[in-house]
Design an enzyme around this catalytic site. Sequence first.
Site, mmCIF file in Angstrom:
data_model
loop_
_atom_site.group_PDB
_atom_site.id
_atom_site.type_symbol
_atom_site.label_atom_id
_atom_site.label_comp_id
_atom_site.label_asym_id
_atom_site.label_seq_id
_atom_site.Cartn_x
_atom_site.Cartn_y
_atom_site.Cartn_z
ATOM 1 N N LYS A 13 -32.465 -20.352 7.673
ATOM 2 C CA LYS A 13 -32.225 -20.847 6.298
ATOM 3 C C LYS A 13 -32.678 -22.305 6.177
ATOM 4 O O LYS A 13 -33.360 -22.673 5.228
ATOM 5 C CB LYS A 13 -30.732 -20.751 5.924
ATOM 6 C CG LYS A 13 -30.187 -19.329 5.881
ATOM 7 C CD LYS A 13 -28.775 -19.279 5.304
ATOM 8 C CE LYS A 13 -27.724 -19.957 6.161
ATOM 9 N NZ LYS A 13 -27.527 -19.354 7.494
ATOM 10 N N ARG A 88 -20.470 -19.032 1.194
ATOM 11 C CA ARG A 88 -20.313 -18.291 2.446
ATOM 12 C C ARG A 88 -19.124 -17.343 2.401
ATOM 13 O O ARG A 88 -18.885 -16.634 3.376
ATOM 14 C CB ARG A 88 -20.087 -19.282 3.582
ATOM 15 C CG ARG A 88 -21.250 -19.384 4.572
ATOM 16 C CD ARG A 88 -20.871 -20.453 5.546
ATOM 17 N NE ARG A 88 -21.588 -20.457 6.768
ATOM 18 C CZ ARG A 88 -22.526 -21.347 7.088
ATOM 19 N NH1 ARG A 88 -22.941 -22.211 6.207
ATOM 20 N NH2 ARG A 88 -23.061 -21.335 8.288
ATOM 21 N N ARG A 122 -32.041 -23.903 19.895
ATOM 22 C CA ARG A 122 -32.344 -24.734 18.714
ATOM 23 C C ARG A 122 -32.103 -26.213 19.029
ATOM 24 O O ARG A 122 -31.141 -26.568 19.707
ATOM 25 C CB ARG A 122 -31.443 -24.311 17.552
ATOM 26 C CG ARG A 122 -31.540 -25.246 16.359
ATOM 27 C CD ARG A 122 -31.041 -24.605 15.104
ATOM 28 N NE ARG A 122 -29.594 -24.519 15.028
ATOM 29 C CZ ARG A 122 -28.950 -24.035 13.966
ATOM 30 N NH1 ARG A 122 -29.620 -23.574 12.932
ATOM 31 N NH2 ARG A 122 -27.639 -23.980 13.957
ATOM 32 N N ARG A 155 -26.781 -29.021 18.607
ATOM 33 C CA ARG A 155 -25.505 -29.021 17.878
ATOM 34 C C ARG A 155 -24.369 -28.521 18.765
ATOM 35 O O ARG A 155 -24.548 -27.614 19.560
ATOM 36 C CB ARG A 155 -25.622 -28.111 16.641
ATOM 37 C CG ARG A 155 -26.289 -28.794 15.475
ATOM 38 C CD ARG A 155 -26.583 -27.867 14.335
ATOM 39 N NE ARG A 155 -25.512 -26.934 14.004
ATOM 40 C CZ ARG A 155 -25.526 -26.128 12.946
ATOM 41 N NH1 ARG A 155 -26.553 -26.148 12.113
ATOM 42 N NH2 ARG A 155 -24.542 -25.297 12.716
ATOM 43 N N ARG A 166 -19.296 -17.342 15.120
ATOM 44 C CA ARG A 166 -19.959 -17.589 13.832
ATOM 45 C C ARG A 166 -20.579 -16.299 13.292
ATOM 46 O O ARG A 166 -20.546 -16.033 12.100
ATOM 47 C CB ARG A 166 -21.021 -18.681 13.993
ATOM 48 C CG ARG A 166 -20.388 -20.061 14.172
ATOM 49 C CD ARG A 166 -21.337 -21.067 14.769
ATOM 50 N NE ARG A 166 -22.460 -21.395 13.930
ATOM 51 C CZ ARG A 166 -23.591 -21.952 14.381
ATOM 52 N NH1 ARG A 166 -23.723 -22.234 15.658
ATOM 53 N NH2 ARG A 166 -24.554 -22.231 13.549
HETATM 54 P P1 AMP Z 1 -24.390 -24.435 9.218
HETATM 55 O O1 AMP Z 1 -25.034 -25.752 9.506
HETATM 56 O O2 AMP Z 1 -24.759 -23.893 7.866
HETATM 57 O O3 AMP Z 1 -24.608 -23.434 10.317
HETATM 58 O O4 AMP Z 1 -22.812 -24.715 9.157
HETATM 59 C C1 AMP Z 1 -22.115 -25.221 10.291
HETATM 60 C C2 AMP Z 1 -20.623 -25.046 10.123
HETATM 61 O O5 AMP Z 1 -20.170 -25.783 8.981
HETATM 62 C C3 AMP Z 1 -20.161 -23.613 9.879
HETATM 63 O O6 AMP Z 1 -20.014 -22.878 11.075
HETATM 64 C C4 AMP Z 1 -18.802 -23.870 9.200
HETATM 65 O O7 AMP Z 1 -17.834 -24.289 10.131
HETATM 66 C C5 AMP Z 1 -19.136 -25.065 8.315
HETATM 67 N N1 AMP Z 1 -19.653 -24.644 6.982
HETATM 68 C C6 AMP Z 1 -20.914 -24.820 6.504
HETATM 69 N N2 AMP Z 1 -21.037 -24.315 5.265
HETATM 70 C C7 AMP Z 1 -19.816 -23.808 4.940
HETATM 71 C C8 AMP Z 1 -19.316 -23.127 3.808
HETATM 72 N N3 AMP Z 1 -20.067 -22.866 2.714
HETATM 73 N N4 AMP Z 1 -18.006 -22.748 3.836
HETATM 74 C C9 AMP Z 1 -17.214 -23.010 4.896
HETATM 75 N N5 AMP Z 1 -17.631 -23.627 6.002
HETATM 76 C C10 AMP Z 1 -18.935 -24.023 6.037
#
Ligand code: AMP
Length: 212
Positions: A13, A88, A122, A155, A166
């Site tokens: 994404k 999400r 990554r 990360r 996740r």
């Molecule tokens: P990402 O960078 O999109 O993989 O997000 C990393 C982490 O941030 C996720 O595993 C969640 O813990 C948190 N997170 C990101 N976006 C959301 C969302 N829309 N709702 C809830 N938690 C989020």
Amino acid sequence: MKLILLGPPGGGKGTQAKRILTKLRIPQISTGDLLRAEAASGSALGKKLKEYMDMGKLGPDDLIIQIIKNRISEPDCAKGYIFDGFPRTMPQALALDTITKVDVALNIMVPDSEIIGRLTTRRTCKDCGAIYNLKSIPPKVAGKCDKCGAHLFQRDDDNEKTVMNRLKIYHEQTAPLIEFYRKKGILVEADCSGTLEQNSALVDKALEKWLK
Ligand code: AMP
């Protein structure tokens, strides 16, 4: 143009958002990036959010929705935006419906079997956020960003145990949004299980109408 990118963690994404935004000239809104910035600030809220992220759990819906409301009211969002990692959950999607009308939701499809390998290899640039993969998109100089030369980091949540969590949460809470947007008639899909070039071509095809 308001676009939602749906798909599993590690599906690409962020990579696709960064590519598309140069064509559409609208910002990427990554809730993950916004939460990581809050965590890096060391605030009490940031510390709490880091706990959720490190466990592979989702942050609280109310907080995420407030963060999104604030972000989309900024001037650079006037012509639209690309949501990367939002919504999400179903409550987030329903809240978004009351805030604005989205034009299209792109489902980035990648099988689980691909995800673990992709996420554990990554790497991300600490300054410009460019995304690399040690196997499929390696940087020219090990550990350094091709674009700005800054340090690449892994990360904290890109380890096998957190990734499994996740993915589980993705299937339970986020995947139902695919049918939600399909029923609304705004879903398009792209198989992103191939190489970056193949995936990008399929994403462009799915978004053909908007990228013209
Ligand atoms: P990402 O960078 O999109 O993989 O997000 C990393 C982490 O941030 C996720 O595993 C969640 O813990 C948190 N997170 C990101 N976006 C959301 C969302 N829309 N709702 C809830 N938690 C989020």
